[in-house]
Write a protein that holds these residues in place. Structure first.
Motif, mmCIF file in Angstrom:
data_model
loop_
_atom_site.group_PDB
_atom_site.id
_atom_site.type_symbol
_atom_site.label_atom_id
_atom_site.label_comp_id
_atom_site.label_asym_id
_atom_site.label_seq_id
_atom_site.Cartn_x
_atom_site.Cartn_y
_atom_site.Cartn_z
ATOM 1 N N LYS A 43 0.733 -1.107 -0.028
ATOM 2 C CA LYS A 43 0.013 -0.007 0.035
ATOM 3 C C LYS A 43 0.893 1.165 -0.267
ATOM 4 O O LYS A 43 0.431 2.341 -0.619
ATOM 5 C CB LYS A 43 -1.053 -0.096 1.169
ATOM 6 N N GLU A 44 1.778 1.190 0.908
ATOM 7 C CA GLU A 44 2.813 2.318 0.825
ATOM 8 C C GLU A 44 3.429 2.607 -0.376
ATOM 9 O O GLU A 44 3.719 3.618 -0.928
ATOM 10 C CB GLU A 44 3.798 2.256 1.882
ATOM 11 N N TYR A 45 3.802 1.372 -1.203
ATOM 12 C CA TYR A 45 4.587 1.335 -2.327
ATOM 13 C C TYR A 45 3.723 2.090 -3.486
ATOM 14 O O TYR A 45 4.276 2.830 -3.923
ATOM 15 C CB TYR A 45 5.182 -0.029 -2.599
ATOM 16 N N SER A 46 2.695 1.355 -3.435
ATOM 17 C CA SER A 46 1.683 2.120 -4.432
ATOM 18 C C SER A 46 1.379 3.522 -4.360
ATOM 19 O O SER A 46 1.304 4.029 -5.193
ATOM 20 C CB SER A 46 0.177 1.457 -4.275
ATOM 21 N N SER A 47 1.224 4.125 -3.053
ATOM 22 C CA SER A 47 1.113 5.327 -2.722
ATOM 23 C C SER A 47 2.233 6.073 -3.291
ATOM 24 O O SER A 47 2.105 7.372 -4.079
ATOM 25 C CB SER A 47 0.900 5.823 -1.325
#
Length: 218
Positions: A98-102
């Motif tokens: 999720k952090e990577y996608s953001s």
């Protein structure tokens, strides 16, 4: 003992349902991704002759040229961030997807802004090929296309096929439905209607997905 055809069909259907329920999640996801891809291509094949009927030859040619330029711009606007590079990153950062996608969404926004500044520098030349409003629509479309691709890759990697299939089919159906309806209702500006309709659908679907990716990545 005589087995009726209806009984055989019921038996086969039950057997298939049972077999599907027992399938592993990756196998189920693979089937639905394949079905979704098939339906996408099928709907595209069906809508092409519809557009050739509701648009004149000149209008259809202008739309085709616009989408050709849009494909070229997509390469330079986001540098293919939503391609295999993103998928590999999801696998490598499995615990922080999720952090990577953001972060990748933010990076796509930055590259979009930078490429738009480059366009402004070259606008005198590019505006001879496309109008400013068309260029603007291309940038909007390409950014949200990339955002949706980020989300789609995230669903694929985690085998979340239900939201992926719903979103993909909704967008595939909504685009031609809206554009063809407006073209039939409005007797002028068909090229703009076709382009604006696709961009509008991309924006409507892309905005909530953008919010989801950014909020989940906090």
């Amino acid at each position: 003992m005589i087995v009726k055809m209806s009984d055989y069909k019921k038996f086969s259907a039950k057997k298939l349902v049972q077999y599907y329920k027992e399938m592993a999640l990756p196998a189920k996801a693979g089937i639905w991704f394949l079905i979704c891809n098939f339906l996408q291509k099928g709907l595209a094949a069906v809508t092409t002759p519809i557009y050739t009927r509701v648009l004149t030859t000149a209008e259809y040619g202008q739309v085709s040229v616009f989408y050709s330029w849009q494909d070229i711009f997509l390469i330079f606007i986001t540098f293919g961030l939503s391609s295999a590079v993103f998928s590999r990153g999801l696998v490598q950062h499995e615990k922080h997807q999720k952090e990577y996608s953001s972060i990748m969404v933010s990076l796509a926004f930055v590259t979009t802004i930078i490429s738009f500044l480059v366009y402004l520098f070259l606008s005198n030349w590019l505006n001879e090929i496309l109008e400013f409003e068309q260029i603007l629509l291309i940038y909007i479309y390409c950014f949200f296309y990339t955002v949706i691709e980020f989300w789609s890759q995230l669903q694929r990697v985690n085998y979340k096929y239900i939201p992926f299939v719903i979103m993909t089919l909704a967008m595939t159906i909504a685009k031609p439905l809206l554009s063809v309806s407006l073209i039939l209702l409005i007797p002028f500006g068909h090229v703009k209607i076709r382009i604006l309709s696709d961009t509008f659908i991309m924006l409507v679907i892309g905005m909530p997905i953008l919010g989801i990716l950014l909020i989940n990545g906090k």
